[in-house]
Design an enzyme around this catalytic site. Structure first.
Site, mmCIF file in Angstrom:
data_model
loop_
_atom_site.group_PDB
_atom_site.id
_atom_site.type_symbol
_atom_site.label_atom_id
_atom_site.label_comp_id
_atom_site.label_asym_id
_atom_site.label_seq_id
_atom_site.Cartn_x
_atom_site.Cartn_y
_atom_site.Cartn_z
ATOM 1 C CG ASP A 375 43.595 35.903 38.124
ATOM 2 O OD1 ASP A 375 43.319 37.101 37.943
ATOM 3 O OD2 ASP A 375 43.057 34.974 37.487
ATOM 4 C CB THR A 501 30.795 45.080 34.293
ATOM 5 O OG1 THR A 501 31.521 44.219 35.178
ATOM 6 C CG2 THR A 501 31.037 44.668 32.851
#
Length: 511
Positions: A375, A501
C-alpha cells in the site's frame, strides 16, 4: 483517487490467514496456463461472477460483502455500493442477468435516507458515476443488452435525484463544498478546509449530469469549486507551475498550504484535468493547459530514482523546500495519466515518462513474495528499516505499509500502457497481477484485503471487500484481454469514453 486506508478500521476485522482458496473455474484456468487472451478474459469474468455470487448470497442489498465471515457491511450509506459500482463492469462483460438485477435495485434506492455521514466525493465517484456510466453504455454501445428502457431511464432519474440530495454541500461562501455532510439536517462536519482531490474530482460526473439532463446547475456547481484550483491563490500555494497545495479553505477558496504530491488526497485532481479535456476539448482546454504545466513540473521536480535501483522511477512529494521520498499504491495511476495525456496531446515525452512510472510500479509488484505491491513504500536511504536493508538494496524501496486492500491503480496503468503502446508485455503484467490477486486474496465468497504482501499467503486476511474490486480491478483486468470496443481506451484523440477515477466509462461530450 481516494484517501489512504489506515488499519485497523472499524469496518475491518483482522482474521487468520488459514482460509483455503476455493478452486472454481478460474483456478482451473490458471493452472492450465491459458494462452489466448479470450481464455484470460473468461477467467476474469469468472472471478467477477464468483465475487458477485458471494455478494448476492451474503450481502445484497448492503454496501459490501465481508468475504471471510460471509456477512455484510455498510460503509457507503447502505445504498448497495457494490451493486452500483459493479454495473458498468457487468455491462462491459455482457452479463445481462447481473445488469438487470442491478437496474432493479437502483430503481428502489432512496438516496434521501441514510443515518450515516455522506462523503460527497465517494458518493460521486461510486454511485453517481456508476449510474451515469451505466446509462451511457446502455444507451450507446451496449444498447441491446437490456430490453427494459424504463430501467435504463431510471439510471438518469436516480442520478439527478442523488445530485439534488447532495448539492447543498456546495452552499458555502466560496462554492468550495463540504465533503462530509448530513443529508437529513443539511449539516456538515464543521471542516474549514477541503482536500485537493476531494474538491477536484467532482467536475466530470456533475458536468456529465448537466449535459444529459440539460440542467446547467450541476456543472456550474462543480466547475465553480474547480475554478479555485485552476487559478490557485495565494501564489505561494503553487511552488512549481501547475503543482498546487493539498488543502483549500472552504470560506474563501484560498489554498491553506503548498504541499505538493500525486499521492492519495491530491491524486485525482491531476487525473481529471486531462480527462476533462478528453471529455470535451472545446470547453476544457484550460484544464488541459493546467495538466501540461503540472506534468512538465512533475518530470522536472518530482521525478526520483532510488540510490539502490537508479533504473526505477517514482514520484516524490514536496513541502517547505523538502522532498519526501515515499509513495503509495494510490499514486500508481500516475503512469496511466501521463500515457493518456501523451497520446491525446501527441507528446512522446509524456508517454516515455509514463512508461517509466509504470515500470516503477511494476517493480513494487514483482519484488514481493505474493507478487502484489504494498500500500505504501519509501526509498529514502536514511530511513531504511534495519530488517529491510537487504530488501531495499535489491528492490529499490522498503515497505512502509504491506497491506493490499484490492486497489486497482497498478493494473490500471498497465492497461493504459498496453492500449497506448500495443506492447504485449504490459498486458502480461495485467495478467500476472490478476493471477497474484486471485491466488492471494480469494475466499470462498469473494476477495479479501490482506495484511502483508511480502508474507506467505499475504499474511492475515481482513474481512473487507471494497466495492472498487468490481468497478476497477475486475474491469481493467478484463479490458486488457478483451476485444476492442467503443469503451476501450484509444490512441490519440479517438476516445469515445473517458474513465472516471472509479473506472466508470463516461461518454465524451458530442458537440
Amino acid at each position: 483517487m481516494r484517501l489512504p486506508v489506515s488499519f485497523p478500521l472499524t469496518v475491518l476485522s483482522l482474521l487468520g490467514s488459514t482460509i483455503a482458496h476455493p478452486y472454481g473455474e478460474t483456478e482451473a484456468v490458471l493452472r492450465s496456463e491459458p494462452k489466448s487472451n479470450q481464455a484470460k478474459a473468461d477467467a476474469v469474468k469468472e472471478a467477477f461472477q464468483h465475487a458477485w455470487n458471494g455478494y448476492m448470497k451474503y450481502a445484497f442489498p448492503h454496501d459490501e460483502l465481508t468475504p471471510v465471515s460471509n456477512g455484510h457491511a455498510d460503509s457507503r450509506n447502505g445504498w448497495g455500493a457494490s451493486a452500483v459500482d459493479a454495473l458498468s463492469t457487468a455491462v462491459i462483460m455482457g452479463k445481462a442477468d447481473v445488469v438487470n438485477a442491478i437496474l432493479e435495485h437502483v430503481a428502489d434506492i432512496d438516496f434521501s435516507k441514510t443515518s450515516d455521514t455522506v462523503s460527497l466525493f465517494e458518493t460521486t465517484i461510486r454511485y453517481l458515476a456508476g449510474m451515469l456510466s451505466g446509462y451511457d453504455l446502455l444507451q450507446g454501445p451496449a444498447k441491446n443488452l437490456v430490453d427494459n428502457q424504463d430501467l435504463i431511464d431510471g439510471l438518469l432519474d436516480q442520478s439527478r435525484n442523488l445530485a439534488d440530495v447532495l448539492k447543498f454541500a456546495f452552499d458555502t461562501p466560496s462554492g468550495v463544498p463540504y465533503n462530509n455532510i448530513n443529508i437529513t439536517s443539511h449539516g456538515n462536519d464543521g471542516a474549514t478546509t477541503n482536500g485537493l482531490a476531494v474538491t477536484g474530482t467532482l467536475v466530470l460526473e456533475w458536468t456529465r449530469l448537466s449535459d444529459l439532463t440539460g440542467d446547467e446547475e450541476y456543472a456550474k456547481l462543480s466547475q465553480k469549486a474547480e475554478s479555485y484550483l485552476l487559478k490557485p491563490q495565494p501564489s505561494s500555494s503553487e511552488p512549481f507551475p501547475g503543482l498546487v497545495g493539498s488543502s483549500i479553505n472552504i470560506n474563501d477558496g484560498q489554498f491553506a498550504d503548498s504541499r505538493v504530491s500525486w499521492n492519495g488526497g491530491d491524486d485525482s485532481f491531476y487525473e481529471y484535468l486531462i480527462k476533462m479535456y478528453v471529455y470535451d476539448p472545446k470547453r476544457f482546454e484550460t484544464y488541459k493547459d493546467r495538466w501540461v504545466l503540472a506534468a512538465e513540473s512533475t518530470i522536472k521536480h518530482l521525478k526520483s530514482h532510488p540510490k539502490s535501483r537508479p533504473d526505477l522511477t517514482f514520484l516524490s512529494s514536496y513541502s517547505n523546500r523538502n522532498y519526501d521520498l515515499s509513495s503509495q499504491h494510490l499514486t500508481c495511476f500516475d503512469g496511466g495519466s501521463f500515457l493518456l495525456g501523451g497520446t491525446v496531446l501527441d507528446r512522446q515525452d509524456f508517454i516515455d515518462f509514463g512508461l517509466e512510472l509504470v515500470d516503477g510500479c511494476e517493480a513494487t509488484y514483482n519484488s514481493t513474495l505474493t507478487k502484489i505491491g504494498p500500500d505504501s513504500w519509501g526509498w529514502d536511504p536514511k530511513k531504511v528499516p534495519s530488517d529491510q536493508k537487504e530488501f531495499y538494496e535489491k528492490a529499490g524501496f522498503y515497505i512502509s505499509s504491506g497491506s493490499y486492500v484490492l486497489r486497482p491503480e497498478v493494473i490500471e496503468s498497465f492497461y493504459y500502457a498496453h492500449r497506448v503502446t500495443g506492447k504485449e508485455i504490459y498486458r502480461d503484467w495485467v495478467w500476472n497481477a490478476f493471477v497474484a490477486i486471485n491466488s492471494t486474496c480469494r475466499t470462498d465468497s469473494g476477495f479479501a484485503a490482506v495484511s502483508d504482501v511480502n508474507k506467505a499467503n499475504g499474511g492475515s486476511k481482513y474481512d473487507n471487500q471494497e466495492s472498487f474490486l468490481f468497478a476497477e480491478v475486475m474491469k481493467y483486468s478484463y479490458l486488457a484481454h478483451s476485444e476492442d470496443a467503443a469503451w476501450q481506451v484509444q490512441k490519440g484523440g479517438k476516445n469515445t469514453f473517458v474513465y472516471n477515477t472509479e473506472a466508470h466509462p463516461i461518454s465524451v461530450a458530442r458537440n
